[in-house]
Design an enzyme around this catalytic site. Sequence first.
Site, mmCIF file in Angstrom:
data_model
loop_
_atom_site.group_PDB
_atom_site.id
_atom_site.type_symbol
_atom_site.label_atom_id
_atom_site.label_comp_id
_atom_site.label_asym_id
_atom_site.label_seq_id
_atom_site.Cartn_x
_atom_site.Cartn_y
_atom_site.Cartn_z
ATOM 1 N N LYS A 53 -86.089 72.434 76.320
ATOM 2 C CA LYS A 53 -88.233 72.692 77.329
ATOM 3 C C LYS A 53 -88.562 71.440 77.455
ATOM 4 O O LYS A 53 -89.720 71.648 78.998
ATOM 5 C CB LYS A 53 -88.875 73.639 76.853
ATOM 6 N N SER A 306 -79.609 74.415 72.726
ATOM 7 C CA SER A 306 -80.616 74.389 73.698
ATOM 8 C C SER A 306 -81.685 73.907 72.765
ATOM 9 O O SER A 306 -82.667 73.477 73.418
ATOM 10 C CB SER A 306 -80.764 75.403 74.399
#
Length: 332
Positions: A53, A306
Amino acid sequence: MTDVTLQSIYAARRAIHGVACRTPLVPAYALAGGDGLDLRLKLETAQPTGAFKLRGAANAAARLAPDALRRGVVCASTGNHGRAVAFAARRLGGRAVVCMSRLVPENKLAAIRALGAETRIVGDSQDEAQVEVARLVTEEGLSEIPPFDHPDVIAGQGTIGLELLEDLPELDTVVVPLSGGGLIAGIARAVKSAAPAVRVIGVSMTRGAAMQASLAAGRPVDVREEPTLADSLGGGIGLDNRWTFRMVRELVDEVVLLSEAEIAAAMRRLFLEEGWVAEGGGAVGVALLQEPHRALLGRRVAMIVSGRGIDMELFRRVVDGEVPFEKGVADG
Ligand SMILES: *Cc1c(COP(=O)(O)O)cnc(C)c1O
């Protein structure tokens, strides 16, 4: 706002340089198992904040005018997105404010503050924290950085796609954890602009898969939130979704939903067979190596790992064989 294009993703790569890292794409021989599968793991866990992110938040912050960055960026996440916004703002010389409810645990609060962000504690729910974000935007002129539904955020996540194509040009399948869809939309846009035949597969949990429910309904819909080991894949896509729903519908070939036991097994295999630590939402791709999902994979496969935003005590329990949220509530 402009659309997300290969050009805007290249621009994002220049903008985030020096804030987010280029991450390694490592072979996973043990997981691949020797029957001709070329499996690579894209380790976004190696980002300084522990998750991808940072790419999107850094791009959104870098594209603000200097005075807007000084006035401040704001969000309502204390997870991977909140850490990304805090880290990016500080690196770029700006101010970050993270709004949260007073139910947020002390360790998360401390982690956000340690990254240099200001914190605002308001109300007892995420919704009330979000109301404070809106107030800071309208009354104090701060700029909101949303977690997924923004073209600059999507373009930032798309820089992963550029790196994949450079490191494995003969790639045929990309497996991507899916929640709000910023990650998969950006990657799919980048990869398919250059290599349209590559298949892009999204992975979510059965418990509260908002994007999959929305695709099935043909419009953004809400789903009930339930406790899951893949907590970073929870939450809605926004009933007023403007970008990711449309892009996911256009670009994603398949969405797979996983049980809690499958997610726990994926985390365990990733750690025990390859030595990588990931949170539930970060490890979901590995579950596709098991039946009945295996047939979805091609021969040259990249999986996005991720993030690693997980409490280490919970991680240890999962590695020891527990499936913590199987019965619907945390049992410890
Ligand atoms: C946010 C997040 C995702 C999902 O990304 P979206 O852009 O919301 O689809 C996946 N994995 C981790 C670790 C995350 O923090």
